[in-house]
Design an enzyme around this catalytic site. Structure first.
Site, PDB file in Angstrom:
ATOM      1  N   ASP A   1      -3.832   1.320  11.599  1.00  0.00           N
ATOM      2  CA  ASP A   1      -3.304  -0.060  11.317  1.00  0.00           C
ATOM      3  C   ASP A   1      -1.144   0.475  11.364  1.00  0.00           C
ATOM      4  O   ASP A   1      -0.859   1.628  10.566  1.00  0.00           O
ATOM      5  CB  ASP A   1      -2.988  -1.061  10.277  1.00  0.00           C
ATOM      6  CG  ASP A   1      -3.266  -2.356  10.875  1.00  0.00           C
ATOM      7  OD1 ASP A   1      -2.612  -2.679  12.081  1.00  0.00           O
ATOM      8  OD2 ASP A   1      -3.629  -3.534  10.345  1.00  0.00           O
TER       9      ASP A   1
ATOM     10  N   ASP B   1      -4.905  -9.568  17.411  1.00  0.00           N
ATOM     11  CA  ASP B   1      -5.031 -10.008  16.298  1.00  0.00           C
ATOM     12  C   ASP B   1      -5.175 -11.328  16.022  1.00  0.00           C
ATOM     13  O   ASP B   1      -6.144 -12.031  15.983  1.00  0.00           O
ATOM     14  CB  ASP B   1      -3.832 -10.295  15.548  1.00  0.00           C
ATOM     15  CG  ASP B   1      -3.841  -9.369  14.173  1.00  0.00           C
ATOM     16  OD1 ASP B   1      -4.619  -8.517  14.234  1.00  0.00           O
ATOM     17  OD2 ASP B   1      -2.751  -9.221  13.695  1.00  0.00           O
TER      18      ASP B   1
END
Ligand code: GLA
Length: 742
Positions: free
Chosen positions: A488, A558
């Site tokens: 990430d 997301d």
């Protein structure tokens, strides 16, 4: 197919299976773009350079140089010597003078394609090994044109590569200082295309966090227009892609000229319409915040740009990009393998989990066919929220009692593989690492650095920092049987200064950061060749071809809401194979938008990507748990088709405000899968007709859901009737199977 130099006409013919790209050398000196499009196969095309209209012959009309320079379709335009359009190259010398002009010197045509040192790049061989850093291999050809600025003694090598099985023309440029003094590269873009404005729109992908890659279309007008990123990542907001297309074009019709950047940092992608109604498209590293010091003898390589021309609309462009990336960019062994159905604990628990909780998720998941548990953020340091501990990659033994290896073994004993989350490029101000090495964060001395999500960015220009960050990840991976990593990156770069770089090199920092990142990822996939790597940056903030060179899949967004995902996945699939799109079923009301959609619809939308779950499976209803088993079975059934097939966009809810539909067709046309989502119900409507695409015209196909049989022609021309469903957010899939008699 291939690259030919026509000596007499002094033109290069770069041929792909369906397109041609022509370059001419004028007066033995100037390199001009003649033509790009459908095949013309005639070296007399050199007249298209229109050099007679504004001629420049130094011995006769030196006074007219300026009008020549500002209208000539330079193949690689330079700044400061008469071409006032956007340039690709701007150089300052040691005395501060800026100006550059390139003259053709020589060229070479050879089989294969060289790699680009330290950078992701397409390769010829269609296996995972790639070309390596300097290896050549069969399956394509490369043209290298060497130009020179004799005043600066700079050599510029322009590279063009083509493949036997794809219409891409891939370009990059290398700048070499062959003089005795240091030079400063103020701007090095990678590629330029010259077109005529023939009523074109330009197309970009725009958005925001959780709203990535929405397709945008606007008329090309005078001046400069396009997209860029100065965030140090390719970004959620704008994508390193630009295309111009026929205003009346669509999925199946019209010319499209596209450029896509194989790079993961700052970029500029622009189209410019000038006084003569010609268009200049450029793409490369954003010049803002960039200066590269080129020592005598040193060279700089600009990353690759994929140029793609389609005469058959956006659909053909998408096919070409998908095939290119599957055959010539993604190296992962998982590219052609079924990925395990995963369950990720982020939306299930956020930071609030422990060994027991994770095992209980794994146990329930196993019952429904899920194959891997991914432990997301919060397992290390003191991390109970996002305020601390990035950089301290030490297992939190309060949460993970018994340690990581114990947890992994327990999860494996439940019958699942294990995956883990990292954010290796970051450091929290509240961390052991920062207390020890605050100098490792990007910063400008004396200026309070800007925090993003309560974190700073590590200075990846420093080998020591790169090594620390890499070893932190590797150490954990060496300590347990870990099958998957989610890598990430959760904030953009600001205060882009390094405490360890001499002043004159600070302008290199953005690019050096990206090179440091690539180095870490290369080391990771080299040391752990069986690891399934998924890149991520607050969702899809670094979904770009550069990252695909290292990981076969990227977390798309997301936003896991099925309806929001329709538009995000439509934009993403415009360029990327479905096998690269990280997509999960999550809980409702959706955590980002609060919408509630049927579990089946969430499944159908996620099945267009890599597929998995992101919810607390121990807490959802028994009915939903049971649905998971069905979805997983469907995943196994349709996976090869989704992963390897040709993607078609059939309808866009963005455009019709009613329903979305897409299709995947097997390369051998033996089956096809159509997914339809009725987003908003409409009153007083009959069924809708959808034209299926890509079937074999004369073959018979049975629609599995109804048993109805028809020819490919019937399904494509007559169409598939989609009934009017009751309610919003309803989805269906339609599976066509070829049933021709042997
Ligand atoms: C990012 C990712 C999410 C999740 C969180 C964890 O936002 O995109 O999927 O991993 O970080 O902090």
């Amino acid at each position: 197919m291939g690259i030919i130099f026509h000596e007499e006409e002094q033109v290069f013919q770069i041929e792909t299976p369906n397109t041609e790209y022509w370059i001419g050398i004028v007066d033995g000196a100037y390199l001009g773009h003649i033509y790009y499009g459908k095949k013309i196969g005639d070296a007399h095309c050199v007249y298209l350079l229109r050099t007679e209209e504004r001629p420049f012959v130094p011995s006769k009309n030196r006074r007219d140089k300026c009008s020549f320079a500002d209208s000539f379709p330079f193949e690689y335009p330079t700044w400061g010597t008469g071409d006032f359009r956007e340039s690709c190259l701007s150089i300052r010398n040691a005395k501060g003078y800026r100006g550059c002009e390139l003259f053709y010197e020589s060229h070479e045509i050879f089989d294969g394609k060289p790699g680009l040192k330290g950078l992701p790049a397409t390769f010829c061989k269609s296996d995972r090994a790639g070309a390596g850093e300097s290896g050549l291999n069969a399956g394509g050809q490369t043209l290298e044109i060497t130009c020179r600025d004799p005043f600066l003694n700079v050599k510029v090598v322009l590279r063009y590569s083509v493949f036997d099985d794809n219409d891409a023309v891939v370009r990059s440029a290398e700048i070499v200082n062959e003089g005795a003094k240091e030079l400063y590269l103020e701007k090095v873009l990678s590629a330029c295309l010259t077109l005529e404005d023939e009523d074109y729109d330009y197309l970009t992908l725009n958005g925001s966090w959780a709203r990535e890659r929405h397709i945008e279309k606007s008329p090309v007008s005078y001046g400069k227009q396009g997209v860029d990123s100065g965030r140090g990542i390719s970004s959620h907001q704008e994508h390193p892609f630009i295309a111009v297309m026929d205003r009346k074009g669509d999925q199946d019709r019209g010319a499209v000229y596209a450029m896509h950047f194989v790079y993961s940092g700052n970029f500029l992608a622009q189209v410019e319409k000038n006084q003569f109604d010609s268009l200049r498209m450029v793409m490369g590293i954003h010049p803002e915040g960039f200066t590269w010091v080129l020592a005598p003898g040193a060279s700089f390589t600009a990353p690759e740009v994929v140029c793609m021309y389609s005469s058959e609309g956006l659909g053909k462009m998408s096919h070409n990009f998908h095939d290119l990336y599957r055959s010539h960019l993604i190296r992962s062994p998982y590219l052609h393998q079924e990925r395990p159905v995963l369950i990720n604990n982020w939306e299930a628990t956020y930071f609030d989990f422990d060994t027991e909780k994770l095992i209980s998720i794994a146990r329930e998941a196993k019952k429904h066919g899920i194959e891997m548990l991914v432990m997301d953020d919060g397992w290390f340091g003191q991390r109970d929220n996002d305020q601390c501990s990035l950089g301290d990659w030490v297992v939190n033994s309060r949460k993970l009692k018994g340690g990581l290896n114990y947890l992994v073994e327990q999860v494996k004993a439940e019958g699942l593989k294990f995956g883990i989350w990292f954010e290796p490029e970051m450091v929290s101000p509240n961390s052991e690492l920062y207390r020890l090495h605050s100098d490792w964060a990007l910063q400008i001395p004396g200026r309070p650095a800007t925090q993003g999500r309560a974190q700073y960015v590590l200075d990846l220009s420093q080998p020591e920092v790169v090594d620390y960050a890499y070893q932190s990840v590797a150490k954990i991976l060496r300590s347990a049987d870990i099958s998957y990593v989610k890598w990430d990156m959760n904030r953009p770069l600001t205060d882009v200064g390094s405490l360890h770089l001499e002043g004159k090199y600070q302008g290199e920092l953005f690019h050096r950061y990206v090179l440091g990142l690539y180095e870490m990822q290369e080391r990771l996939i080299t040391e752990f060749p069986d690891l399934l790597l998924e890149n991520c940056a607050s969702g899809g903030g670094r979904f770009d071809p550069g990252m695909l060179y290292y990981s076969p899949q990227i977390w798309c967004s997301d936003d896991t809401d099925a309806i929001e995902r329709l538009t995000i996945q439509e934009g993403t699939a415009l360029l990327y194979p479905l096998s690269t799109m990280g997509a999960h079923v999550s809980d409702c009301p959706n955590h980002i938008v609060g919408r509630t959609t049927p579990f089946a619809t969430r499944g159908h939308v996620a099945l267009a990507g890599t597929f998995g779950y992101e919810l607390d499976i121990t807490r959802i209803s028994a009915a939903q748990q049971a649905e998971i088993s069905g979805q997983v079975a469907l995943y196994h059934k349709i996976q090869p088709l989704v992963r390897e097939g040709d993607y078609y966009r059939l309808a866009s809810w963005r455009e019709n405000h009613h329903y979305d539909a897409w299709e995947v067709v097997a390369k051998d046309k033996s089956e096809a899968l159509v997914t339809v989502v009725q987003v908003v119900a409409q009153a007083a409507m009959r069924s809708r007709r959808i034209h299926v695409k890509g079937l074999a015209e004369d073959s018979q196909y049975r629609l599995e859901e109804t048993g109805q049989v028809g020819t490919g022609k019937l399904w494509m021309e007559g169409g598939l009737l989609i009934p009017r469903y009751e309610g919003d957010f309803i989805s269906r899939i339609y599976h066509f199977v070829r049933v021709d008699e042997e």
